[in-house]
Design an enzyme around this catalytic site. Structure first.
Site, PDB file in Angstrom:
ATOM      1  N   SER A   8       7.249  27.392  14.070  1.00 20.34           N
ATOM      2  CA  SER A   8       8.013  28.456  13.432  1.00 20.34           C
ATOM      3  C   SER A   8       7.758  29.803  14.101  1.00 20.34           C
ATOM      4  O   SER A   8       8.617  30.682  14.088  1.00 20.34           O
ATOM      5  CB  SER A   8       7.663  28.544  11.942  1.00 20.34           C
ATOM      6  OG  SER A   8       6.280  28.818  11.774  1.00 20.34           O
ATOM      7  N   TYR A  39       7.806  29.532   7.456  1.00 15.06           N
ATOM      8  CA  TYR A  39       8.420  28.416   6.757  1.00 15.06           C
ATOM      9  C   TYR A  39       7.855  28.215   5.356  1.00 15.06           C
ATOM     10  O   TYR A  39       8.522  27.619   4.507  1.00 15.06           O
ATOM     11  CB  TYR A  39       8.200  27.120   7.553  1.00 15.06           C
ATOM     12  CG  TYR A  39       9.087  26.945   8.760  1.00 15.06           C
ATOM     13  CD1 TYR A  39      10.181  27.773   9.002  1.00 15.06           C
ATOM     14  CD2 TYR A  39       8.829  25.921   9.665  1.00 15.06           C
ATOM     15  CE1 TYR A  39      10.982  27.593  10.115  1.00 15.06           C
ATOM     16  CE2 TYR A  39       9.631  25.727  10.784  1.00 15.06           C
ATOM     17  CZ  TYR A  39      10.696  26.573  11.002  1.00 15.06           C
ATOM     18  OH  TYR A  39      11.490  26.386  12.111  1.00 15.06           O
ATOM     19  N   GLY A  40       6.631  28.647   5.131  1.00 15.70           N
ATOM     20  CA  GLY A  40       5.932  28.340   3.888  1.00 15.70           C
ATOM     21  C   GLY A  40       6.725  28.593   2.619  1.00 15.70           C
ATOM     22  O   GLY A  40       6.757  27.754   1.712  1.00 15.70           O
ATOM     23  N   CYS A  70       3.537  22.234  14.227  1.00 19.04           N
ATOM     24  CA  CYS A  70       3.644  22.909  12.932  1.00 19.04           C
ATOM     25  C   CYS A  70       3.483  21.837  11.870  1.00 19.04           C
ATOM     26  O   CYS A  70       4.257  20.873  11.841  1.00 19.04           O
ATOM     27  CB  CYS A  70       5.005  23.599  12.806  1.00 19.04           C
ATOM     28  SG  CYS A  70       5.388  24.267  11.175  1.00 19.04           S
ATOM     29  N   THR A  72       3.977  22.015   8.633  1.00 21.41           N
ATOM     30  CA  THR A  72       5.085  22.000   7.680  1.00 21.41           C
ATOM     31  C   THR A  72       6.305  21.307   8.279  1.00 21.41           C
ATOM     32  O   THR A  72       6.920  20.442   7.649  1.00 21.41           O
ATOM     33  CB  THR A  72       5.448  23.435   7.259  1.00 21.41           C
ATOM     34  OG1 THR A  72       4.303  24.053   6.649  1.00 21.41           O
ATOM     35  CG2 THR A  72       6.596  23.442   6.273  1.00 21.41           C
ATOM     36  N   CYS A 182      -2.957  24.519   9.212  1.00 18.96           N
ATOM     37  CA  CYS A 182      -1.765  25.193   9.722  1.00 18.96           C
ATOM     38  C   CYS A 182      -2.103  25.670  11.125  1.00 18.96           C
ATOM     39  O   CYS A 182      -3.217  26.174  11.357  1.00 18.96           O
ATOM     40  CB  CYS A 182      -1.382  26.379   8.831  1.00 18.96           C
ATOM     41  SG  CYS A 182      -0.107  27.478   9.512  1.00 18.96           S
TER      42      CYS A 182
END
Length: 264
Positions: A8, A39-40, A70, A72, A182
């Site tokens: 991201s 993105y979180g 990433c 996520t 992360c």
């Protein structure tokens, strides 16, 4: 041959730095989704669409393998990406399994730091269910850390109080390992180290990810004839962000080299 890295923002540069160290004979394309970072706070469907668009741009550049750097994005999109493209694709996973195995004999707990979205994903719950048979894993979302990293905020005077406040509710004597779940978070490993008691180790999934990448490259017969050249791209096409990525890669590479030298 060119290995694509996607994140991201600049967080995946912590993984790229590991790859440059272990696979220096490859060339690299790094894509940051600057239009949509972080993105979180976003929904799964939004993030999936962003990932698909960015990876398609990378495919048009001619990558031979892809690292979804990433956690996520991996949780949300990596399986569908593998169905869409016929090339080696490696995702990220919080290093919970090795952390649990390392702590099994000590009786200490494991604390996973990650984005709120990663910590709510079924993939994360499945990982915990699979490896945490002793119920020793706790999770801590750090939503502010990605924006800090994206603004190149690495001042210990700001970050050390931040980490202390986030950890204030935890009895750190109970913990043996903190997992950085992360890819932005390894930028802060040295600062976090300063606020933790010496018995707590810090681990991330970067080295394991690059080991998986190396094994896949060998399996697919992708031989590197490059020189570690990195081409930076971002979805927002901002020249200033391209400069920021070079600065951030230098920062995280220097930190990685310093930690390795100290470990010798």
């Amino acid at each position: 041959m060119t290995i694509g890295f996607f994140d991201s923002g600049i967080g995946g540069l912590s993984v790229l730095a590991e790859s440059l160290r272990r696979l220096p004979d490859q060339d690299y394309l790094y894509m940051a989704d600057t239009l949509h970072v972080p993105y979180g706070p976003k929904s799964q469907d939004e993030v999936k669409g962003y990932v698909f668009e960015a990876v398609e741009r990378m495919m048009q550049e001619g990558i031979d393998a892809l690292v979804v750097a990433c956690n996520t994005a991996t949780s949300i999109a990596v399986e569908e990406l593998r169905e869409m493209y016929d090339l080696p694709i490696v995702g990220m996973e919080p290093a919970v399994k090795p952390a649990v195995e390392m702590n099994r004999a000590t009786g200490k707990r494991v604390l996973v730091m990650a984005t709120a979205l990663t910590l709510t994903m079924p993939r994360y719950y499945a990982l915990i269910s699979r490896v945490d048979d002793g119920g020793i894993v706790d999770s801590l979302p750090l939503p502010e850390l990605v924006p800090y990293c994206e603004s190149l905020q690495f001042d210990p005077a700001v970050l050390e109080p931040y980490f202390r406040s986030k950890l204030a509710a935890y009895n750190l004597d109970d913990y043996g390992i903190i997992v950085l779940g992360c890819t932005h978070y390894p930028f802060y490993a040295d600062i976090l180290r300063n606020v933790l008691p010496p018995h707590i180790s810090i681990v991330d999934g970067n080295a394991g990810t690059i080991r998986r990448l190396s094994a896949l490259l060998n399996r697919f017969g992708i031989v590197g004839h490059g020189s570690g050249r990195v081409k930076f791209m971002c979805t927002g096409n901002e020249p200033a962000y391209l400069d920021k990525m070079q600065t951030a890669l230098a920062f995280v590479s220097e930190n990685l080299a310093r930690r390795e030298e100290a470990a010798l």
